[in-house]
Design a protein around this motif. Structure first.
Motif, PDB file in Angstrom:
ATOM      1  N   GLU A 109       0.849  -1.210   0.000  1.00  0.00           N
ATOM      2  CA  GLU A 109       0.000   0.000   0.000  1.00  0.00           C
ATOM      3  C   GLU A 109       0.872   1.244   0.000  1.00  0.00           C
ATOM      4  O   GLU A 109       0.577   2.229  -0.700  1.00  0.00           O
ATOM      5  CB  GLU A 109      -0.914  -0.003   1.226  1.00  0.00           C
ATOM      6  CG  GLU A 109      -2.063  -0.987   1.159  1.00  0.00           C
ATOM      7  CD  GLU A 109      -2.914  -0.939   2.416  1.00  0.00           C
ATOM      8  OE1 GLU A 109      -3.003   0.143   3.049  1.00  0.00           O
ATOM      9  OE2 GLU A 109      -3.483  -1.988   2.786  1.00  0.00           O
ATOM     10  N   TRP A 110       1.931   1.216   0.817  1.00  0.00           N
ATOM     11  CA  TRP A 110       2.848   2.367   0.855  1.00  0.00           C
ATOM     12  C   TRP A 110       3.434   2.628  -0.530  1.00  0.00           C
ATOM     13  O   TRP A 110       3.451   3.778  -0.994  1.00  0.00           O
ATOM     14  CB  TRP A 110       3.974   2.098   1.848  1.00  0.00           C
ATOM     15  CG  TRP A 110       5.152   3.029   1.670  1.00  0.00           C
ATOM     16  CD1 TRP A 110       5.232   4.326   2.080  1.00  0.00           C
ATOM     17  CD2 TRP A 110       6.380   2.746   0.990  1.00  0.00           C
ATOM     18  NE1 TRP A 110       6.443   4.872   1.705  1.00  0.00           N
ATOM     19  CE2 TRP A 110       7.168   3.917   1.035  1.00  0.00           C
ATOM     20  CE3 TRP A 110       6.889   1.613   0.367  1.00  0.00           C
ATOM     21  CZ2 TRP A 110       8.432   3.990   0.465  1.00  0.00           C
ATOM     22  CZ3 TRP A 110       8.149   1.677  -0.208  1.00  0.00           C
ATOM     23  CH2 TRP A 110       8.908   2.843  -0.151  1.00  0.00           C
ATOM     24  N   TYR A 111       3.893   1.593  -1.200  1.00  0.00           N
ATOM     25  CA  TYR A 111       4.533   1.784  -2.503  1.00  0.00           C
ATOM     26  C   TYR A 111       3.528   2.281  -3.538  1.00  0.00           C
ATOM     27  O   TYR A 111       3.842   3.186  -4.316  1.00  0.00           O
ATOM     28  CB  TYR A 111       5.173   0.482  -2.972  1.00  0.00           C
ATOM     29  CG  TYR A 111       5.935   0.658  -4.275  1.00  0.00           C
ATOM     30  CD1 TYR A 111       7.119   1.383  -4.314  1.00  0.00           C
ATOM     31  CD2 TYR A 111       5.449   0.117  -5.462  1.00  0.00           C
ATOM     32  CE1 TYR A 111       7.811   1.565  -5.495  1.00  0.00           C
ATOM     33  CE2 TYR A 111       6.131   0.290  -6.656  1.00  0.00           C
ATOM     34  CZ  TYR A 111       7.315   1.012  -6.670  1.00  0.00           C
ATOM     35  OH  TYR A 111       7.987   1.193  -7.846  1.00  0.00           O
ATOM     36  N   GLU A 112       2.336   1.715  -3.539  1.00  0.00           N
ATOM     37  CA  GLU A 112       1.317   2.144  -4.507  1.00  0.00           C
ATOM     38  C   GLU A 112       0.943   3.600  -4.296  1.00  0.00           C
ATOM     39  O   GLU A 112       0.687   4.336  -5.260  1.00  0.00           O
ATOM     40  CB  GLU A 112       0.069   1.261  -4.385  1.00  0.00           C
ATOM     41  CG  GLU A 112       0.236  -0.132  -4.952  1.00  0.00           C
ATOM     42  CD  GLU A 112       0.604  -0.135  -6.431  1.00  0.00           C
ATOM     43  OE1 GLU A 112      -0.014   0.647  -7.202  1.00  0.00           O
ATOM     44  OE2 GLU A 112       1.523  -0.874  -6.813  1.00  0.00           O
ATOM     45  N   ASN A 113       0.921   4.037  -3.058  1.00  0.00           N
ATOM     46  CA  ASN A 113       0.549   5.426  -2.750  1.00  0.00           C
ATOM     47  C   ASN A 113       1.668   6.419  -3.032  1.00  0.00           C
ATOM     48  O   ASN A 113       1.411   7.622  -3.160  1.00  0.00           O
ATOM     49  CB  ASN A 113       0.139   5.548  -1.282  1.00  0.00           C
ATOM     50  CG  ASN A 113      -1.200   4.909  -0.995  1.00  0.00           C
ATOM     51  OD1 ASN A 113      -1.821   4.326  -1.877  1.00  0.00           O
ATOM     52  ND2 ASN A 113      -1.653   4.995   0.248  1.00  0.00           N
ATOM     53  N   THR A 114       2.911   5.936  -3.123  1.00  0.00           N
ATOM     54  CA  THR A 114       4.041   6.877  -3.200  1.00  0.00           C
ATOM     55  C   THR A 114       4.973   6.641  -4.391  1.00  0.00           C
ATOM     56  O   THR A 114       5.970   7.346  -4.501  1.00  0.00           O
ATOM     57  CB  THR A 114       4.891   6.791  -1.915  1.00  0.00           C
ATOM     58  OG1 THR A 114       5.487   5.483  -1.825  1.00  0.00           O
ATOM     59  CG2 THR A 114       4.061   7.059  -0.682  1.00  0.00           C
ATOM     60  N   GLU A 136       3.840   7.671   5.534  1.00  0.00           N
ATOM     61  CA  GLU A 136       4.752   7.379   6.649  1.00  0.00           C
ATOM     62  C   GLU A 136       4.097   6.430   7.649  1.00  0.00           C
ATOM     63  O   GLU A 136       4.760   5.551   8.209  1.00  0.00           O
ATOM     64  CB  GLU A 136       5.161   8.683   7.338  1.00  0.00           C
ATOM     65  CG  GLU A 136       6.035   9.581   6.471  1.00  0.00           C
ATOM     66  CD  GLU A 136       6.212  10.969   7.052  1.00  0.00           C
ATOM     67  OE1 GLU A 136       7.233  11.617   6.755  1.00  0.00           O
ATOM     68  OE2 GLU A 136       5.327  11.425   7.797  1.00  0.00           O
ATOM     69  N   MET A 137       2.783   6.600   7.861  1.00  0.00           N
ATOM     70  CA  MET A 137       2.070   5.706   8.768  1.00  0.00           C
ATOM     71  C   MET A 137       2.041   4.281   8.217  1.00  0.00           C
ATOM     72  O   MET A 137       2.227   3.303   8.965  1.00  0.00           O
ATOM     73  CB  MET A 137       0.645   6.217   8.995  1.00  0.00           C
ATOM     74  CG  MET A 137      -0.188   5.321   9.901  1.00  0.00           C
ATOM     75  SD  MET A 137       0.423   5.236  11.603  1.00  0.00           S
ATOM     76  CE  MET A 137      -0.402   6.677  12.291  1.00  0.00           C
ATOM     77  N   LEU A 138       1.824   4.131   6.906  1.00  0.00           N
ATOM     78  CA  LEU A 138       1.820   2.802   6.292  1.00  0.00           C
ATOM     79  C   LEU A 138       3.171   2.122   6.464  1.00  0.00           C
ATOM     80  O   LEU A 138       3.251   0.927   6.780  1.00  0.00           O
ATOM     81  CB  LEU A 138       1.471   2.913   4.802  1.00  0.00           C
ATOM     82  CG  LEU A 138       0.016   3.253   4.466  1.00  0.00           C
ATOM     83  CD1 LEU A 138      -0.117   3.588   2.986  1.00  0.00           C
ATOM     84  CD2 LEU A 138      -0.912   2.098   4.838  1.00  0.00           C
TER      85      LEU A 138
END
Length: 362
Positions: free
Chosen positions: A189-194, A274-276
């Motif tokens: 999820e972190w990578y997809e969002n960033t 950052e939270m993810l």
């Protein structure tokens, strides 16, 4: 080492500060120096550390952060003295006598850490190719860990008689597997969002946050010490090691940890990405996986079954203590999101009602 020897050893070092010691007490890597000019703390560090951390301390002072014990310069302006293949630097000695009924030490620590990060934060450029490589490497590593855990459980279950370690692992398998799945999901999820982002936040990290490195002066004000490991990096590099060390204990539901975390977020809220990343790294069951790998790689004659069973149990406690904190964070974030959505709906309804009333009047 006797006090006389300490005095003889520190005298040539303190000459660089024009200080004459009268008495010296040994506290490991730190000596308390009673002198003609007051009481000081003389810290010994490896010369490999260098004095790069001094630049970070000076930078934080320039940005207005003054809750750091200052490092005194020598007469000729140096911030460390090389003596007998060791580096020494000088600070004021803090009494560190907590006031009666002081129960907020950790809350203060997290609040000051948030201030330190807030005053030093800046945006840095991120290389998209390096970020993609890091993501792919991490995912491949975690997928191999999942395959290893799944393969190990199958190997154990095929046996007629399991060893105590194998039996305990079978009991823990579901929790280990779920932690791996959760950690991997949050990382994706972190990578997809960033993945399109070219900027990220960086702060000056302390490098070794601990209550032992957070001391009080005689007025009751708290200060950070031991900045030798400080560097520019993600705020998670301060948060995660401290939390992992703190909950590496007997089983407990660490509600105070949740309080400290949100005390930090109050002054330095993490962004969504950052939270993810925080949840992903914190949830990853690396310590217990290392115990499993150690057992699996050991030959039968080199296996210390009792010791490895103890290690497995200890790391399982860490896994469950961490799990509790993550579940509480997830719960709090869901509640915050629901409240925000409810407030947005109420605002939209109020605006719609106001608009219809204006139309009726006209």
């Amino acid at each position: 080492m006797s006090n006389v020897n300490l005095l003889e050893q520190t005298t040539p070092i303190l000459k660089h500060y024009s200080i004459k010691p009268h008495f010296v007490e040994n506290f490991g890597k730190v000596q308390r120096v009673y002198s003609d000019k007051g009481v000081y703390s003389l810290k010994k560090i490896s010369p490999h550390h260098g004095t790069d951390f001094i630049r970070n301390i000076q930078y934080l002072f320039q940005r207005g952060y003054n809750r750091i014990v200052p490092v005194y310069p020598t007469i000729d302006g140096r911030y460390a003295v090389l003596h007998n293949q060791n580096l020494y630097y000088l600070m004021p000695w803090l009494p560190n006598e907590e006031k009666e009924n002081r129960t907020e030490r950790h809350e203060q620590l997290f609040r000051e850490l948030a201030r330190l990060h807030t005053l030093s934060v800046r945006e840095v450029s991120i290389n998209k190719e390096e970020k993609e490589e890091h993501y792919e490497h991490t995912i491949q590593t975690w997928e191999k860990e999942t395959e290893f855990v799944d393969g190990f459980i199958e190997e154990c279950e095929r046996k007629w008689y399991m060893s105590p370690f194998e039996l305990l692992f079978c009991l823990y398998y579901q929790d280990i597997s779920q932690a791996l799945q959760y950690s991997t999901r949050k990382f994706k999820e972190w990578y997809e969002n960033t993945k399109e982002n070219t900027k990220a936040r960086a702060v000056i990290t302390h490098g070794k946050i601990s209550p032992e490195h957070f001391l009080y002066d005689d007025r009751g004000y708290a200060y950070f010490i031991n900045f030798e490991n400080s560097k520019e990096g993600s705020p998670l590099q301060d948060l995660l090691p401290f939390l992992s060390r703190y909950v590496n204990t007997l089983p407990k539901q660490c509600e105070e940890c949740v309080t400290w975390i949100y005390n930090y977020f109050k002054y330095f809220p993490l962004k969504e990405d950052e939270m993810l990343l925080f949840l992903s790294y914190f949830a990853h069951p690396g310590p217990i996986l290392r115990v499993l790998e150690q057992y699996h790689k050991s030959s039968n004659k080199n296996k210390n079954e009792r010791k490895l069973v103890q290690s497995l149990q200890k790391q399982y406690w860490l896994l469950k203590n961490t799990e509790y904190i993550i579940m509480r964070i997830e719960e709090i974030e869901r509640e915050k999101k629901a409240e925000a959505e409810a407030a947005a709906r109420a605002k939209a309804e109020a605006e719609a009602n106001a608009s219809s009333q204006d139309g009726a009047q006209s």
